[in-house]
Design a protein around this motif. Structure first.
Motif, short mmCIF file in Angstrom:
data_model
loop_
_atom_site.label_atom_id
_atom_site.label_comp_id
_atom_site.label_asym_id
_atom_site.label_seq_id
_atom_site.Cartn_x
_atom_site.Cartn_y
_atom_site.Cartn_z
N GLN A 85 -50.72 57.26 7.40
CA GLN A 85 -50.46 56.66 8.70
C GLN A 85 -50.84 57.61 9.84
N VAL A 86 -50.65 58.90 9.63
CA VAL A 86 -51.09 59.88 10.63
C VAL A 86 -52.60 59.79 10.81
N ALA A 87 -53.32 59.69 9.70
CA ALA A 87 -54.78 59.57 9.78
C ALA A 87 -55.19 58.34 10.56
N CYS A 154 -64.19 58.76 15.01
CA CYS A 154 -62.73 58.60 15.00
C CYS A 154 -62.17 58.72 13.59
N ALA A 155 -62.91 58.25 12.61
CA ALA A 155 -62.48 58.44 11.22
C ALA A 155 -62.41 59.92 10.89
N SER A 156 -63.35 60.67 11.43
CA SER A 156 -63.36 62.11 11.21
C SER A 156 -62.13 62.77 11.85
N GLU A 157 -61.77 62.30 13.05
CA GLU A 157 -60.57 62.84 13.70
C GLU A 157 -59.31 62.49 12.92
N GLY A 158 -59.28 61.28 12.39
CA GLY A 158 -58.14 60.89 11.56
C GLY A 158 -58.04 61.74 10.31
N LYS A 159 -59.16 61.97 9.67
CA LYS A 159 -59.17 62.80 8.47
C LYS A 159 -58.71 64.22 8.77
N ALA A 160 -59.14 64.74 9.90
CA ALA A 160 -58.74 66.10 10.27
C ALA A 160 -57.23 66.19 10.46
N ALA A 161 -56.65 65.17 11.08
CA ALA A 161 -55.20 65.17 11.30
C ALA A 161 -54.45 65.10 9.96
N ALA A 162 -54.97 64.29 9.05
CA ALA A 162 -54.34 64.19 7.73
C ALA A 162 -54.54 65.47 6.93
N ASP A 163 -55.73 66.04 7.00
CA ASP A 163 -56.00 67.25 6.23
C ASP A 163 -55.15 68.42 6.70
N ALA A 164 -54.81 68.44 7.98
CA ALA A 164 -53.96 69.52 8.48
C ALA A 164 -52.61 69.51 7.78
N LEU A 165 -52.15 68.33 7.36
CA LEU A 165 -50.91 68.23 6.61
C LEU A 165 -51.15 68.43 5.12
N ARG A 166 -52.15 67.75 4.58
CA ARG A 166 -52.40 67.84 3.14
C ARG A 166 -52.71 69.27 2.70
N LEU A 273 -44.63 77.05 1.63
CA LEU A 273 -44.48 75.59 1.78
C LEU A 273 -43.14 75.24 2.41
N ARG A 274 -42.09 75.87 1.96
CA ARG A 274 -40.76 75.58 2.52
C ARG A 274 -40.71 75.89 4.02
N GLY A 275 -41.36 76.93 4.43
CA GLY A 275 -41.32 77.29 5.83
C GLY A 275 -42.20 76.43 6.72
N ALA A 276 -43.25 75.85 6.14
CA ALA A 276 -44.25 75.17 6.98
C ALA A 276 -44.19 73.65 6.95
N LEU A 277 -43.75 73.06 5.82
CA LEU A 277 -43.94 71.61 5.65
C LEU A 277 -43.14 70.78 6.64
N LEU A 278 -41.83 70.96 6.69
CA LEU A 278 -41.02 70.10 7.56
C LEU A 278 -41.37 70.26 9.04
N PRO A 279 -41.58 71.49 9.55
CA PRO A 279 -42.02 71.59 10.95
C PRO A 279 -43.33 70.87 11.22
N ALA A 280 -44.27 70.94 10.28
CA ALA A 280 -45.55 70.25 10.46
C ALA A 280 -45.37 68.74 10.46
N LEU A 281 -44.49 68.24 9.60
CA LEU A 281 -44.24 66.80 9.55
C LEU A 281 -43.57 66.32 10.83
N ARG A 282 -42.62 67.08 11.34
CA ARG A 282 -41.95 66.69 12.58
C ARG A 282 -42.93 66.69 13.75
N GLU A 287 -46.30 63.57 17.56
CA GLU A 287 -47.63 63.44 18.16
C GLU A 287 -48.26 62.08 17.90
N HIS A 288 -48.03 61.54 16.71
CA HIS A 288 -48.73 60.32 16.32
C HIS A 288 -47.84 59.09 16.26
N GLY A 289 -46.55 59.24 16.53
CA GLY A 289 -45.66 58.08 16.55
C GLY A 289 -45.45 57.46 15.19
#
Length: 297
Positions: A85-87, A154-166, A273-282, A287-289
Motif C-alpha cells: 500500500q505504501v508503494a 511513478c511506479a519507480s517512485e512507488g517501488k523506491a518507497a516500498a524498497d526503503a522498507l523491504r 532490525l529491532r531498532g529500525a523497523l517500527l520507526p520506519a513503519l510509523r 507520510e503515505h496515509g
C-alpha cells in the motif's frame, strides 16, 4: 482461492522466490496473533463470520518478519500488505502532483503461508476467506490518465518507497524462509503428514496427500454455488485444520528450535532490525496515509 498448495504455490504478494514458494493465499485473543488452541471442530457449521482486523503489534517486531506459527503469520501478512500500500500510495501521489491519475491496480490481499498454516483462522473462516484489506483514503480525482512515461516514473517512485522498507527486513526474512523449507525433510513431520489422508477420509475427503486436498478444495470451491461458498469453505477448512493439528504439534516446536539457532547466528542483524523497523513503519504510515493492520479471527 486464497489458500494454496505448498507444493504448487499460486501468485503471492512477496517478491522473493524462496518466500513465494512458501506462500499460500491466511495468539491469544481476537486482537493479536498467538498460539493455536488445539481445539478440534468437527461440526459442519453453517454460520460463517467475517474475519476482522487488528492493530496490535507483537511484543517483538522480529515476530512480524520471522514467524514460527500460522498465527504469527498474520503479522507477516499485515506487514506485506502495508508495504504494497505504501508503494501504491507513493505512486498515486506522484501522478497526482502532475494532475493525472494512474490506471486501477489489483488491490493487495492478505496471503497465508503453506509452511505455517493458520489453523485457527482456517477452521473459523474456511479455506478461501481472509480478512478485508482496508482501502487508504482517496486523494483528489484527476480526469486525465497518466502517460506511459509518467506511469513508469511513478511506479519507480512507488517501488523506491516500498524498497526503503523491504530493505530493512527482506534479506533476513528470505533467509529465514529458506531455513523453514529444510523442515520438509524432518522425519517426525513427514510421519505426521503421512497420517493426513486417513484423517481427511474420516471427513469424506479421499486424497493421497496434502497437495491432493488443495486440488480437491480448489475444484470444489470453483464449482459450488456462490451463495454456498462461505459454508463450503468453512467445512473444508474445519476438516483441514483438524487433521493438520497433529502435524503442527510436531512442526511448531521444530520451528522454535530452528529460530533459536537462527537468532544466535543473526544476533547483530536482529538488533538492527529491532531498532529500525517500527520507526520506519510509523514514518511511512504518516507520510503515505497507510495504516498497519493485521488479520484477526
Amino acid at each position: 482461492m486464497p489458500i494454496n498448495s505448498p507444493a504448487s504455490p499460486r501468485p503471492a504478494a512477496v517478491a522473493a522466490v524462496v518466500v513465494a514458494a512458501l506462500l499460500t493465499a491466511c495468539s491469544g485473543g481476537a486482537d493479536s496473533p498467538g498460539s493455536s488452541s488445539g481445539e478440534r471442530d468437527d461440526g459442519a457449521a453453517t454460520t460463517v463470520t467475517q474475519a476482522g482486523l487488528s492493530r496490535s503489534l507483537p511484543d517483538d517486531p522480529v515476530r512480524m518478519v520471522l514467524p514460527t506459527t500460522g498465527a504469527e503469520t498474520r503479522w507477516t501478512q499485515g506487514l506485506d500488505v502495508f508495504v504494497q500500500q505504501v508503494a501504491r500510495s507513493a505512486a498515486v501521489s506522484c501522478a497526482s502532483e502532475r494532475g493525472v491519475a494512474l490506471p486501477e491496480a489489483v488491490p493487495p490481499a492478505f496471503i497465508r503461508f503453506s509452511e505455517l498454516p493458520d489453523l485457527d483462522f482456517i477452521a473459523r473462516h474456511g479455506t478461501s476467506a481472509s480478512a478485508p484489506v482496508p482501502t487508504p483514503a482517496a486523494g483528489p480525482t484527476a480526469t486525465r490518465t497518466a502517460t506511459p512515461a509518467v506511469q513508469r516514473r511513478c511506479a519507480s517512485e512507488g517501488k523506491a518507497a516500498a524498497d526503503a522498507l523491504r530493505d530493512l527486513y527482506a534479506p533476513l526474512q528470505q533467509e529465514w524462509f529458506g531455513e523453514l523449507v529444510s523442515l520438509r525433510r524432518d522425519p517426525a513431520a513427514t510421519r505426521a503428514l503421512d497420517a493426513l489422508p486417513d484423517c481427511l477420509a474420516e471427513y469424506g475427503i479421499e486424497v493421497p496427500d496434502e497437495d491432493g486436498f488443495f486440488a480437491v478444495a480448489d475444484t470444489h470451491m470453483q464449482t459450488a454455488a456462490p451463495a454456498d461458498l462461505p459454508r463450503e469453505g468453512r467445512v473444508l477448512g474445519q476438516a483441514y485444520a483438524a487433521c493438520m493439528r497433529p502435524v503442527e504439534a510436531v512442526r511448531e516446536p521444530a520451528r522454535t528450535r530452528l529460530l533459536s539457532r537462527f537468532r544466535t547466528t543473526h544476533a547483530e542483524e536482529l538488533r538492527s532490525l529491532r531498532g529500525a523497523l517500527l520507526p520506519a513503519l510509523r514514518k511511512a504510515s504518516a507520510e503515505h496515509g497507510v495504516s498497519l493492520v493485521f488479520p484477526a479471527p
